[in-house]
Design an enzyme around this catalytic site. Structure first.
Site, short mmCIF file in Angstrom:
data_model
loop_
_atom_site.label_atom_id
_atom_site.label_comp_id
_atom_site.label_asym_id
_atom_site.label_seq_id
_atom_site.Cartn_x
_atom_site.Cartn_y
_atom_site.Cartn_z
N TYR A 59 1.04 -1.09 0.01
CA TYR A 59 -0.02 0.19 0.04
C TYR A 59 0.81 1.18 -0.08
CZ TYR A 59 -3.44 -3.56 1.99
OH TYR A 59 -4.06 -4.80 1.96
N PRO A 206 -14.67 -7.19 2.44
CA PRO A 206 -15.90 -7.82 3.23
C PRO A 206 -17.21 -7.22 2.73
CG PRO A 206 -14.79 -6.45 4.51
CD PRO A 206 -13.87 -6.62 3.25
#
Length: 285
Positions: A59, A206
């Site tokens: 990231y 999710p």
């Protein structure tokens, strides 16, 4: 917002964390207003009771880790910031590629310790299994780093049941981070293996069903329980298995607090059955 009492899971049996964390990948790191909002989101998450924050070298080449340090260091007691290694950037092209060579893993672990200002990474995850390097070498290197005191617990990401079993034959595995959600249950066998062994399962993406086009049945359940589809998707995950610890990512304070509130959302057995019967998708790779 005051701290929320989240349900707890003990990773590796001795590292308790709230079962609803924060995935930091979506937090912008470039200087400016977006970065300031990212700092605010990270701080608000901890203030609201989140004790599990997931980041990775991938990231931003460590920029996301540095953002979290700026926002949260010195870390609150009980806060787990977990990071991932095993992906590297080509110095000439700037492109990312898997790199599970022992020398790379050792270098990235040392760099993560420095960036995160930690003496030990309490949970360190292998971001992906590098098919060009024997799994035993990759996991074995992390085991050596654990023996050296640089890592507390070892996790894996995007692994199969067979890979998990092979890794567990080498060293204790504390967590698995695979893509998994209400409509993407390709890794249900991996989840089952984790549940049987008491291994934390940290699903990424999710709330994808709510973000990419809400199915009518999900929307209907959300309306019935007076919640957002994303909250229902998170509540379903928490109820689906006791080892699941979702790590939804967001750069929005509003969505952060909505996600945290999902931990208090109760789905009836009928609601869960209706959601269980939604047709999973395995088309996304």
């Amino acid at each position: 917002m005051s701290a929320t009492a989240l349900p707890v899971f003990a990773i590796a049996g001795d590292l308790p964390v709230g079962r609803l964390g924060l995935g930091a990948m979506r937090l912008p790191t470039e200087p400016g207003p977006d970065r300031e909002r990212s700092l605010a989101v990270a701080r608000a998450a901890v203030a609201a009771g989140v004790t599990l924050i997931d980041t990775a070298y991938l990231y931003g080449g460590g920029a996301n880790e540095e953002l979290l340090v700026e926002a949260l260091h010195p870390y609150a007691d009980g806060l787990l910031v977990t990071t991932k290694v095993g992906v590297a950037r080509d110095r000439e092209t700037g492109e990312w590629h898997l790199d599970g060579r022992p020398a790379t893993l050792r270098e990235q672990v040392d760099a993560a310790l420095y960036r995160l200002r930690m003496d030990r990474l309490e949970l360190l995850q292998l971001h992906r299994v590098d098919p060009e390097v024997p799994l035993a070498e990759q996991v074995g290197t992390l085991a050596e780093l654990r023996a050296a005191g640089k890592i507390g617990r070892i996790g894996l990401s995007e692994v199969t049941v067979a890979e998990l079993a092979e890794a567990r034959g080498i060293v204790s595995i504390a967590s698995v981070q695979n893509r998994y959600n209400l409509l993407d249950r390709e890794h249900e066998p991996v989840l089952a293996a984790c549940e049987a062994a008491g291994i934390a399962f940290l699903p990424w993406r999710p709330v994808a069903p709510a973000a990419t086009g809400t199915p009518p049945e999900l929307a209907a359940v959300a309306d019935e329980v007076h919640a957002t589809p994303a909250q229902v998707a998170l509540a379903w995950l928490l109820a689906h298995s006791p080892v699941i610890c979702p790590i939804p990512g967001t750069a929005s304070l509003e969505h952060l607090h909505q996600n945290i509130a999902a931990a208090a959302l109760t789905l009836t057995p009928t609601h869960r059955t209706r959601l269980d019967h939604l047709q999973p998708s395995t088309s996304e790779r």
